[in-house]
Scaffold this motif. Structure first.
Motif, mmCIF file in Angstrom:
data_model
loop_
_atom_site.group_PDB
_atom_site.id
_atom_site.type_symbol
_atom_site.label_atom_id
_atom_site.label_comp_id
_atom_site.label_asym_id
_atom_site.label_seq_id
_atom_site.Cartn_x
_atom_site.Cartn_y
_atom_site.Cartn_z
ATOM 1 N N GLU A 157 -96.138 1.374 57.853
ATOM 2 C CA GLU A 157 -96.304 1.114 58.660
ATOM 3 C C GLU A 157 -97.266 2.670 59.411
ATOM 4 O OE1 GLU A 157 -94.456 -0.601 60.520
ATOM 5 O OE2 GLU A 157 -92.856 -1.644 59.573
ATOM 6 N N ILE A 158 -97.675 3.071 59.057
ATOM 7 C CA ILE A 158 -98.973 4.015 59.326
ATOM 8 C C ILE A 158 -100.450 4.108 58.350
ATOM 9 C CG2 ILE A 158 -97.509 5.616 60.193
ATOM 10 C CD1 ILE A 158 -98.341 7.484 57.802
ATOM 11 N N GLY A 159 -100.875 2.693 57.727
ATOM 12 C CA GLY A 159 -102.033 2.389 56.801
ATOM 13 C C GLY A 159 -102.233 2.486 55.271
ATOM 14 N N HIS A 206 -92.053 -1.881 51.245
ATOM 15 C CA HIS A 206 -92.393 -1.156 51.618
ATOM 16 C C HIS A 206 -91.488 -0.473 52.118
ATOM 17 C CE1 HIS A 206 -92.326 -1.406 56.138
ATOM 18 N NE2 HIS A 206 -93.089 -2.869 55.517
ATOM 19 N N THR A 207 -90.817 1.059 52.099
ATOM 20 C CA THR A 207 -89.599 2.036 52.195
ATOM 21 C C THR A 207 -89.622 1.898 53.797
ATOM 22 O OG1 THR A 207 -90.796 3.197 51.039
ATOM 23 C CG2 THR A 207 -89.308 2.022 49.396
ATOM 24 N N ASP A 208 -90.461 2.472 54.288
ATOM 25 C CA ASP A 208 -90.803 3.178 55.187
ATOM 26 C C ASP A 208 -90.811 2.046 56.648
ATOM 27 O OD1 ASP A 208 -93.100 2.336 55.091
ATOM 28 O OD2 ASP A 208 -94.289 3.516 56.059
ATOM 29 N N SER A 209 -90.313 2.473 57.833
ATOM 30 C CA SER A 209 -89.861 1.909 59.411
ATOM 31 C C SER A 209 -90.577 2.709 60.376
ATOM 32 C CB SER A 209 -88.643 1.521 59.266
ATOM 33 O OG SER A 209 -87.844 0.789 58.091
ATOM 34 N N PRO A 210 -90.700 2.174 61.553
ATOM 35 C CA PRO A 210 -91.202 2.585 62.561
ATOM 36 C C PRO A 210 -90.284 4.199 63.226
ATOM 37 C CG PRO A 210 -92.050 1.294 62.931
ATOM 38 C CD PRO A 210 -90.480 0.445 61.440
ATOM 39 N N GLY A 211 -90.545 5.545 63.548
ATOM 40 C CA GLY A 211 -89.033 5.395 64.429
ATOM 41 C C GLY A 211 -90.129 7.306 64.823
#
Length: 428
Positions: free
Chosen positions: A265-267, A86-91
């Motif tokens: 990160e959000i489902g 996956h390409t996203d990360s928390p922030g």
């Protein structure tokens, strides 16, 4: 531990460049596409007809990208081998009406994205990056460079900060980016100026924060690599490197696929997330291009494999009680096989055997990861893909510390080892 070999250091440096070029999921998808196009892959438009027959292809959907190689001799029942990440990360993500401030400071109105370690974002120079949507519907990728900072309250004004630091997600996570009255400057105009866009043309945006510092190798024997967004760009990068290497073999009896999704990160429940239809649609169109009937497509999927690659927890020397007392993966000892009895990870006995076979073929040592029974287990895109497509899936990754921090910590050698196993998987 021996010094990291030159190949591992070169791989880590390339990863640092990849992360620097990928401050948002949209930038990551664009960078994956750029690298693959440089390697001879051709970009496809979802709204147009796709060619049939052998070839190297990719398609970008917002912050996600899927790439695949149809080898010579591929048939309607050729299985696929999918390496997923996956390409996203928390922030933090920019809110509507983001230009705010108080007491002579310009601030950015942001919303928490995913589950970041909030305190790790304090006292760092941050980038604001993502996409701007203009009045004609066009999309422009923008990156402010170092612009924002979340300054921590001085110890003199909070004598108990070292005892119980807790940030209010609304009041204490709004970063500063300048000085002046709140209505004296426009944050979107500041970002737009970096790409030469008139801010009055902006109709929508998806902008997130990212650590501005470049990834770095350090520690005794160059054992460590630290960077932002290792979760999960370390896996995305490994998949790109592996797919380019494996694409040189046009005699494979299967179809290698790299699937890098957004919004894990959000489902993952978006059109560009693993729970959406993106991968299923691409696989169907690959099958149609090979003349597959529905039965032949089902036969192909039944013989297929998916490796879901995401970071996992290394044993932490200061919090060993949080880990399983026996299974303790550590940085620098190889990628991890992720196991959970309740199928938060998809790994089973068949998947374990297959993974260890690919590791053996790559000359890489693998470790196991399982949670302490008293500590809830996270999850990945693995169960989602297995459920949606019905494909055999195994969950793996690399061990890290500081997961969901603004800057995470990996083992330098593990990064290259993961790419080697991904290549062995693609090659079959």
């Amino acid at each position: 531990m021996p010094a990291a070999p030159a190949a591992a250091l070169a791989h880590a440096d390339d990863l640092a460049g990849f992360i620097a070029a990928s401050p948002s999921s949209y930038h990551a998808a664009a960078e994956v596409a750029r690298r693959l196009e440089d390697a001879g892959f051709e970009r496809r438009d979802e709204a147009e007809a796709w060619p049939t027959g052998p070839g190297k292809h990719l398609v970008v959907r917002e912050g996600a990208v899927i790439a695949w190689v149809v080898p010579e001799g591929a048939t309607a029942t050729s299985p696929v081998r999918i390496f997923g990440a996956h390409t996203d990360s928390p922030g933090f993500k920019l809110k509507p009406q983001p230009s705010t401030g108080a007491h002579g400071w310009l601030q950015a109105g942001v919303e928490v994205y995913g589950g970041p370690l909030l305190n790790s974002w304090l006292d760092r120079e941050l980038r604001l990056a993502g996409r701007l949507v203009l009045d004609d519907g066009s999309v422009v990728l923008a990156d402010s460079g170092p612009l924002l900072r979340l300054p921590q309250l001085a110890i003199h004004l909070d004598r108990e900060a070292n005892d119980h630091l807790a940030l209010d997600k609304q009041r204490q996570t709004q970063p500063v980016w300048g000085l002046g009255a709140a209505d004296s400057a426009d944050l979107l105009a500041e970002v737009a100026s970096t790409v030469g866009v008139d801010a009055s043309r902006i109709r929508g945006w998806d902008l997130v924060t990212a650590d501005a510092a470049r990834g770095a190798v350090f520690g005794k024997d160059d054992a460590f690599f630290a960077a932002g967004r290792l979760d999960d760009l370390a896996s995305v990068h490994a998949g790109v490197v592996a797919l380019i290497a494996a694409a040189a073999d046009d005699t494979a009896d299967h179809i290698p696929v790299l699937a890098a999704f957004d919004h894990e990160e959000i489902g993952s429940a978006t059109r560009s997330g693993a729970a959406g239809p993106f991968l299923e649609e691409v696989l169907e169109r690959i099958g149609l291009g090979l003349g597959a009937s529905r039965e032949e497509r089902m036969r192909a999927l039944a013989a297929s494999w998916c490796v879901s690659s995401d970071v996992g927890h290394s044993v932490h020397p200061n919090y060993a009680e949080k880990h399983d007392p026996v299974v303790k993966p550590v940085l620098g000892s190889g990628p991890i096989l992720k196991v959970n009895a309740n199928q938060r990870y998809t790994t089973d006995g068949v998947g374990s055997a297959a993974w260890l076979g690919w590791c053996e073929a790559a000359g890489v040592t693998s470790q196991s990861f399982v949670s302490n029974n008293t500590v809830p287990c996270g999850s990945t895109i693995g169960p989602i893909m297995a459920t949606r497509i019905g494909i055999r899936t195994v969950d793996v990754g690399i061990p890290i510390l500081s997961m969901h921090s603004a800057r995470e910590l990996a083992g330098t050698s593990d990064l290259l080892d993961l790419a080697h196993v991904a290549e062995a998987f693609f090659r079959g």
